[in-house]
Scaffold this active site. Structure first.
Site, mmCIF file in Angstrom:
data_model
loop_
_atom_site.group_PDB
_atom_site.id
_atom_site.type_symbol
_atom_site.label_atom_id
_atom_site.label_comp_id
_atom_site.label_asym_id
_atom_site.label_seq_id
_atom_site.Cartn_x
_atom_site.Cartn_y
_atom_site.Cartn_z
ATOM 1 N N CYS A 1 32.207 39.345 42.202
ATOM 2 C CA CYS A 1 31.587 38.484 41.540
ATOM 3 C C CYS A 1 30.203 38.069 41.828
ATOM 4 C CB CYS A 1 32.437 37.150 41.678
ATOM 5 S SG CYS A 1 34.114 37.122 41.194
HETATM 6 N N1 LIG Z 1 38.515 39.588 41.268
HETATM 7 C C1 LIG Z 1 38.261 38.330 41.383
HETATM 8 O O1 LIG Z 1 38.345 37.740 42.541
HETATM 9 C C2 LIG Z 1 37.754 37.633 40.099
HETATM 10 C C3 LIG Z 1 37.643 36.105 40.164
HETATM 11 C C4 LIG Z 1 37.338 35.582 38.947
HETATM 12 C C5 LIG Z 1 36.791 36.225 37.960
HETATM 13 N N2 LIG Z 1 36.922 37.554 37.925
HETATM 14 C C6 LIG Z 1 36.504 38.253 36.721
HETATM 15 O O2 LIG Z 1 37.688 38.678 36.073
HETATM 16 C C7 LIG Z 1 37.413 39.837 35.129
HETATM 17 C C8 LIG Z 1 38.410 41.224 35.531
HETATM 18 O O3 LIG Z 1 38.319 41.163 37.063
HETATM 19 P P1 LIG Z 1 39.385 42.026 37.851
HETATM 20 O O4 LIG Z 1 38.867 41.615 39.419
HETATM 21 O O5 LIG Z 1 40.624 41.550 37.636
HETATM 22 O O6 LIG Z 1 38.981 43.363 37.519
HETATM 23 P P2 LIG Z 1 39.946 44.796 37.812
HETATM 24 O O7 LIG Z 1 39.173 45.920 37.904
HETATM 25 O O8 LIG Z 1 40.627 44.493 39.184
HETATM 26 O O9 LIG Z 1 41.048 44.765 36.585
HETATM 27 C C9 LIG Z 1 40.690 44.715 35.271
HETATM 28 C C10 LIG Z 1 41.600 45.882 34.713
HETATM 29 O O10 LIG Z 1 41.503 45.939 33.467
HETATM 30 C C11 LIG Z 1 41.718 47.393 32.810
HETATM 31 N N3 LIG Z 1 40.977 47.710 31.767
HETATM 32 C C12 LIG Z 1 39.746 48.003 31.493
HETATM 33 N N4 LIG Z 1 39.383 48.040 30.260
HETATM 34 C C13 LIG Z 1 40.841 47.705 29.584
HETATM 35 C C14 LIG Z 1 41.112 47.547 28.470
HETATM 36 N N5 LIG Z 1 40.259 47.924 27.203
HETATM 37 N N6 LIG Z 1 42.304 47.438 27.906
HETATM 38 C C15 LIG Z 1 43.060 47.148 28.927
HETATM 39 N N7 LIG Z 1 42.953 47.295 30.128
HETATM 40 C C16 LIG Z 1 41.614 47.604 30.573
HETATM 41 C C17 LIG Z 1 41.129 48.113 34.410
HETATM 42 O O11 LIG Z 1 41.897 49.316 34.107
HETATM 43 C C18 LIG Z 1 41.532 47.361 35.385
HETATM 44 O O12 LIG Z 1 42.860 47.404 36.045
HETATM 45 C C19 LIG Z 1 35.838 40.241 35.662
HETATM 46 O O13 LIG Z 1 34.964 39.806 34.318
HETATM 47 C C20 LIG Z 1 35.465 39.235 36.884
HETATM 48 O O14 LIG Z 1 34.374 39.246 36.920
HETATM 49 C C21 LIG Z 1 37.452 38.378 38.979
#
Ligand SMILES: NC(=O)c1ccc[n+]([C@@H]2O[C@H](COP(=O)([O-])OP(=O)(O)OC[C@H]3O[C@@H](n4cnc5c(N)ncnc54)[C@H](O)[C@@H]3O)[C@@H](O)[C@H]2O)c1
Length: 413
Positions: A255
């Site tokens: 983030c």
């Molecule tokens: N990690 C955090 O603390 C956090 C907090 C708030 C917001 N976010 C936001 O949330 C979003 C996701 O972050 P995250 O940390 O969960 O990422 P992550 O990488 O842990 O998880 C995302 C998942 O989506 C999968 N993926 C990618 N493309 C895909 C598709 N087309 N169809 C299905 N699955 C698909 C990936 O393989 C992965 O497992 C980002 O925009 C991030 O900025 C993250």
């Protein structure tokens, strides 16, 4: 639930517990397979919790797009990285394109990925429309709800953290809100998706800028011979108008190093202006690893040693305490710089997967023997498992970036 990562999996578990039938759609086949076998890759979700959801029959993971058929509510939680100086929305595009043929009249689609204002209406809406032949707002609901999940935080969890909700029209807002009303204790409606998208970026930019402020202050205070940590503790006693932020070796995770740049990129692209606060905060925070290396160099210098040929013991490869998330971790550039200067680097981190350890480092646990082999110690992350007594009772010079340790041989950032 499209994407079963740090954000999508906890939401899927919560939705299943709330009584929804949940399909966790994930493009990474290994993750989907492990999830169905009851193995969670997200630390906040235990294997037991996952197994309970699987046993209830209300959750399963899949890589098969046919499983998306007949959904009522879809939530997109896929990565939004920066690529070559610009937001990389390819994961959102791909998720929306995959979902589109399965959108029906009355369905609700909610974007959760962090992104710049306008993405839901300008990118996701048209992709869903062209793949479904249905109009967002008229035939199906479309909204945005930013995620506030804080991995490792046991006080503020998904369900008791207020959730901002929005829709591209009144009906969409209502649909998004009634879904999340069953998931979290409190929803906070805002008037449009752009406001909701900006809310998330404001929250993370606020944090990023304030961390940069204390980081810069820490560097000056050290040069002036003033204890910045004591000043921060004292200032934190003010019951109003001050919020506590502490210095650190740099910012990491998915983030803070990325989200503010989504905003500054949009301001530059749309208005031709530079978002100066973001640029300055990026500059300060990105240079913290250089500063840590310089301080370690000085510690070694005091011992009459050069970095070349010395062994540096690093505590913490993750970007913050009690998580195995090493994305964008400042430990990595610190390690790389030390290696480039000729140091041998030993790293202790019980949370981070072995595959994520940088090449050339030796993984250790941080025992007395490991300390005895080190010339200098960098305490970068305060994981609960670290044996603080072992560090302070050894006579090794330590740079503590978290103000956790005590002792004459300890210096603070
Ligand atoms: N990690 C955090 O603390 C956090 C907090 C708030 C917001 N976010 C936001 O949330 C979003 C996701 O972050 P995250 O940390 O969960 O990422 P992550 O990488 O842990 O998880 C995302 C998942 O989506 C999968 N993926 C990618 N493309 C895909 C598709 N087309 N169809 C299905 N699955 C698909 C990936 O393989 C992965 O497992 C980002 O925009 C991030 O900025 C993250």
């Amino acid at each position: 639930m499209i994407g079963q990562g740090y954000v999508g999996l906890p939401l899927a578990m919560r939705a299943a517990a709330a009584g929804f039938d949940v399909i966790g759609f994930e493009v990474d086949g290994r993750k989907a397979h492990a999830l169905n076998a009851g193995r969670s890759h997200v630390e906040d979700i235990s294997d037991q919790q996952l197994e309970a959801a699987l046993r209830s029959g209300r959750y399963r993971a899949t890589t098969d797009t046919l499983d998306l058929a007949h959904f009522d509510v879809a939530v997109i939680s896929v990565p939004t990285p920066m690529g070559e100086g610009a937001p990389d929305l390819s994961y959102i595009e791909s998720a929306a394109t995959t979902l589109a043929p399965h959108v029906r009249e009355g369905s609700t689609v909610i974007l959760e990925s962090t992104t710049y204002p306008g993405t839901t209406e300008e990118l996701v809406g048209p992709l869903l429309e062209s793949g479904s032949g249905l109009r967002p707002g008229e035939d199906f609901h479309l909204g945005y709800s930013p995620e506030r999940i804080d991995p490792g935080n046991t006080t503020w969890r998904l369900e008791n953290t207020p959730k901002v909700v929005s829709g591209i029209d009144g009906g969409s807002l209502q649909a998004v809100r009634s879904f999340f009303d069953r998931i979290v204790d409190r929803t906070v409606p805002v008037s449009g998706t752009r406001e909701a998208e900006l809310t998330k970026l404001l929250e993370n930019t606020f944090r990023h800028v304030n961390i940069a402020l204390v980081n810069e202050l820490a560097m000056y205070a050290n040069d002036l011979g003033i204890d910045v940590w004591e000043a921060i503790d004292a200032a934190s006693t003010k019951p109003f108008g001050f919020m506590r932020f502490t210095p650190g070796p740099g910012v990491g995770g998915h983030c803070l190093p990325i989200d503010p740049s989504y905003l500054s990129w949009q301001v530059q692209r749309s208005l031709g202006q530079t978002f100066r606060f973001v640029e300055l905060a990026n500059d300060v925070n990105e240079h913290m690893p250089d500063y840590v290396v310089r301080r370690l160099q000085n510690l070694l210098n005091d011992l009459g040693r050069s970095v070349k040929g010395s062994t540096v013991l690093i505590y913490g490869l993750a970007y913050k305490a009690n998580t195995g998330d090493a994305r964008e971790t400042p430990s990595r550039p610190i390690i790389e710089q030390l290696q480039a200067l000729g140091a041998t680097v030993h790293v202790a981190d019980p949370h981070v997967d072995d595959l994520q350890f940088p090449s050339g480092v030796t993984k250790v646990t941080g025992t007395f023997d490991d300390l005895a082999r080190a010339d200098v110690v960098a305490f970068l992350v305060d994981h609960a498992e670290f044996d603080l007594d072992a560090i302070t009772s050894s006579d090794r010079a330590v740079l503590d970036c978290r103000r956790t340790l005590k002792g004459d041989q300890v210096q603070y950032l």
